[in-house]
Design an enzyme around this catalytic site. Structure first.
Site, PDB file in Angstrom:
ATOM      1  N   CYS A  65      24.775  16.928  -5.563  1.00 24.06           N
ATOM      2  CA  CYS A  65      24.312  15.923  -6.530  1.00 24.06           C
ATOM      3  C   CYS A  65      24.142  16.459  -7.939  1.00 24.06           C
ATOM      4  O   CYS A  65      23.921  15.684  -8.878  1.00 24.06           O
ATOM      5  CB  CYS A  65      23.004  15.298  -6.048  1.00 24.06           C
ATOM      6  SG  CYS A  65      21.564  16.406  -6.168  1.00 24.06           S
ATOM      7  N   PRO A 109      17.398  40.748  10.570  1.00 28.25           N
ATOM      8  CA  PRO A 109      18.483  40.130  11.331  1.00 28.25           C
ATOM      9  C   PRO A 109      17.991  38.914  12.104  1.00 28.25           C
ATOM     10  O   PRO A 109      16.882  38.894  12.620  1.00 28.25           O
ATOM     11  CB  PRO A 109      18.912  41.249  12.285  1.00 28.25           C
ATOM     12  CG  PRO A 109      18.454  42.510  11.639  1.00 28.25           C
ATOM     13  CD  PRO A 109      17.192  42.160  10.923  1.00 28.25           C
ATOM     14  N   GLU A 110      18.832  37.892  12.167  1.00 27.80           N
ATOM     15  CA  GLU A 110      18.464  36.679  12.882  1.00 27.80           C
ATOM     16  C   GLU A 110      18.930  36.776  14.330  1.00 27.80           C
ATOM     17  O   GLU A 110      19.624  37.718  14.731  1.00 27.80           O
ATOM     18  CB  GLU A 110      19.059  35.478  12.160  1.00 27.80           C
ATOM     19  CG  GLU A 110      18.720  35.523  10.664  1.00 27.80           C
ATOM     20  CD  GLU A 110      18.756  34.185   9.972  1.00 27.80           C
ATOM     21  OE1 GLU A 110      18.797  33.150  10.648  1.00 27.80           O
ATOM     22  OE2 GLU A 110      18.711  34.179   8.729  1.00 27.80           O
ATOM     23  N   LYS A 150      14.688  37.891  18.627  1.00 31.07           N
ATOM     24  CA  LYS A 150      15.131  38.961  17.740  1.00 31.07           C
ATOM     25  C   LYS A 150      14.844  40.338  18.328  1.00 31.07           C
ATOM     26  O   LYS A 150      14.943  41.351  17.621  1.00 31.07           O
ATOM     27  CB  LYS A 150      14.460  38.811  16.374  1.00 31.07           C
ATOM     28  CG  LYS A 150      14.779  37.487  15.695  1.00 31.07           C
ATOM     29  CD  LYS A 150      14.134  37.400  14.324  1.00 31.07           C
ATOM     30  CE  LYS A 150      14.425  36.040  13.682  1.00 31.07           C
ATOM     31  NZ  LYS A 150      13.871  35.928  12.314  1.00 31.07           N
TER      32      LYS A 150
END
Length: 288
Positions: free
Chosen positions: A231, A2-3, A51
């Site tokens: 692109c 988890p961030e 975190k």
């Protein structure tokens, strides 16, 4: 893993549900917590530091945990997993709080929390909005380090995880492999990442495009080998074993050319995030 935005959101959920409530029963099933009994203590608040999750009680103790890859907190309802996976169970006045498969858990005096989180860098999800220039100064302590590796170093800046280490460089048109000291306008790139993560910490799916379709949650994360959506060039990438910073990575060899110096393209970033509500989130860089 988890961030930082996920942990901040979790802390806010726990605080909203249980702050001010007394622990009616405490059960631990972890050798690191032998003898711990929080019964009778009142939860003051839950907080996120990078975190790390901190549950602070009125008796001067903090229950500290880090979810890493497998841990989770079940908030409100009783956990349904087998008991041996429930490392900590707290019966609160209005529900239950359970640490499941928690790889890092312990108790520290609230006054001594710096012993377990004092090594962390500037917290992107803190109550005070971070100053991008200060974060950028920390990131270039080792100017030869690849950009993504520096962004993921929690001792430099706390909160970014691999989604942001892939997506933010793409949004700014900089290779994740670019030596961080060769990025011109690094503070602008940091500001974009900080605005994205601070918007994401308010809950909901982590989205770096601003589009509503589930298939467009991310620009290139998890899309190695597919055409670049801008692109058409085939996206390249590394596995976690190939990557110098130990996490898988993706980049567009055309949009994110590796050259020295490389300018963080804020015009491109504003265009790509034209539909994203993070544009209204400090410290997103204003148009000049």
């Amino acid at each position: 893993m988890p961030e930082g935005d996920t942990i901040r959101h979790l802390a806010e959920r726990i605080t909203a549900r249980f702050a001010g409530q007394r622990v009616e029963r405490c059960v631990t099933r972890d050798p690191r917590l032998v003898g711990l009994d929080l019964s009778g203590a009142v939860l003051r608040e839950a907080d996120a530091v990078g975190k790390h999750l901190m549950l602070r009680f009125d008796d001067g103790r903090t229950l500290h945990s880090h979810l890493r890859m497998d841990g989770e907190w079940t908030v409100g309802r009783a956990a349904r997993v087998p008991e041996w996976r429930r490392r900590v169970e707290l019966w609160m006045e209005n529900g239950r709080l359970t640490a499941v498969d928690m790889p890092m858990v312990g108790v520290v005096a609230t006054a001594d929390e710096a012993d377990v989180v004092g090594h962390l860098g500037i917290d992107l999800c803190a109550a005070v909005v971070p100053e991008p220039a200060e974060v950028a100064d920390r990131l270039v302590i080792d100017p030869t380090r690849p950009l993504a590796g520096a962004l993921l170093d929690q001792q430099l800046v706390a909160g970014f995880g691999n989604v942001f280490a892939v997506e933010v460089p793409f949004i700014a048109g900089v290779s994740p492999r670019q030596p961080v000291g060769e990025v011109v306008g690094l503070d602008g790139l940091v500001a974009i990442g900080a605005a994205l993560i601070r918007h994401s910490m308010r809950g909901g799916p982590r989205n770096t495009t601003g589009r509503r379709l589930n298939t467009a949650d991310h620009w290139i994360y998890g899309k190695s080998g597919r055409p670049c959506g801008l692109c058409g060039t085939r996206l390249e990438g590394w596995t976690d074993r190939e990557s110098p910073w130990g996490r898988f990575s993706v980049w567009c060899p055309e949009c994110q050319r590796l050259e020295s110096p490389r300018v963080a393209d804020l015009i491109r970033a504003r265009r790509l995030l034209g539909l994203h509500p993070a544009r209204r989130e400090p410290p997103f860089p204003p148009a000049n």
